[in-house]
Design a protein around this motif. Structure first.
Motif: not given
Length: 347
Positions: A156-185
């Protein structure tokens, strides 16, 4: 009955007031969720002319007051009149009582009505919000099946927000960053605890940040399909909505997993509010009916004190917990009784 709990909220109520002719008829919809509260105003042509999205912050009454104030600031009140209000979401009964709502509907109905209005041929509606998610299957414009996941926050959104905080990234930036990945974990997201443990492990062994984020987005999609969508026939056209639909990484993950296009509307995160506004428009008083010529008063919401009391009915073996809403000491609504013995008459 024995009084159990009481909470006080200074908020807003709606009382009809006569309005001059020549003003545009409009309709207001509010979707009150546990994380966010959404609101829209639509005109007679069912176009959104005002919209807002605010955090509920644990106080749905105050959130509704803020949403109404924000919507009111976006329109010319001398040029429009709101003829009917609809509410949906987890606090729909409370806010509906406060606003004098004409329509109070569950989220499934509101989302289905809003989506089928914009996409008459839709077959599957995917929705992921702050703390829950749902799937709605549609045939010929009618919701025929649905499922919800409210037991676990994973995906859910709360799950993504908590993981964004752990990674030091704004959750709003997740999408654009994810699209640059060549090999998702590969992130195990069937449970929040497992996902966080797996995420920490991936960080410790040196996975690239974009690969971890892309893995989280993919995990949201697979978790949803394996749980909420389990056993459901997901047919195209598919529409994805809710706050998480703004995450381009999750949208792409759904497209990859389903092997089909997934439509995301600009106002998809407001679809519950839009749908219940449409229902309010349909239920608005017709010419000559009681209430015709009256309008919702945006300013009145700040002038009333609301009290919510939870009482336990002792009149039968059910012992129902009944919620009573009072405005300036006068009861205006109640719910929770499972038989007529526990019915509380509004004053």
């Amino acid at each position: 009955m024995t009084e159990a709990r009481e909470t006080h909220t200074t908020a807003n109520a709606s009382e009809g007031r006569p309005v001059p002719s020549g003003r545009t008829d409009c309709y207001l919809g509010i979707d009150i969720g546990s994380i966010s509260t959404k609101g829209v105003i639509i005109d007679a042509d069912r176009r959104i002319i005002a919209r807002t999205y605010l955090w509920t912050e644990g106080n749905p009454a105050d959130a509704a007051r803020r949403v109404v104030a924000d919507l009111g600031s976006q329109v010319d009140r001398d040029a429009v009149r709101v003829r009917a209000v609809g509410t949906t979401g987890s606090a729909r009964r409370l806010v509906g009582a406060m606003c004098g709502a004409t329509v109070v509907k569950n989220e499934i109905t509101a989302h289905a009505v809003g989506t089928t209005f914009l996409h008459p041929d839709v077959r599957t509606i995917l929705e992921i919000g702050g703390q829950d998610s749902k799937i709605i299957c549609v045939e010929s414009g009618i919701a025929v099946d649905y499922a919800m996941n409210t037991l676990c926050a994973a995906g859910t959104g709360a799950f993504l927000s908590s993981q964004a905080h752990r990674l030091g990234v704004e959750v709003e930036e997740f999408g654009d960053i994810a699209l640059t990945s060549k090999k998702p974990a590969n992130i195990a997201a069937r449970c929040t605890v497992f996902a966080e443990s797996d995420l920490v492990h991936k960080i410790q062994v040196g996975y690239a940040r974009e690969d971890i984020i892309a893995g989280l987005c993919r995990a949201v999609a697979t978790n949803y399909l394996n749980n909420v969508g389990k056993g459901k026939q997901i047919a195209a056209p598919v529409v994805f909505q809710g706050g998480v639909s703004k995450n381009a990484g999750v949208v792409q993950a759904f497209r990859d997993e389903l092997g089909m296009d997934v439509v995301v509307d600009e106002d998809g995160h407001l679809m519950g509010a839009f749908g219940v506004a449409l229902l309010a428009a349909e239920a608005a008083p017709r010419a000559g009916e009681p209430g015709d010529g009256e309008a919702f008063d945006f300013d009145a919401l700040r002038t009333f004190e609301f009290v919510t009391r939870e009482v336990e009915c002792q009149k039968c073996a059910n012992h129902c917990e009944i919620i009573c809403v009072y405005r300036d000491g006068k009861i205006i609504d109640s719910w929770g009784n499972r038989c007529d013995k526990g019915a509380v008459k509004a004053g």
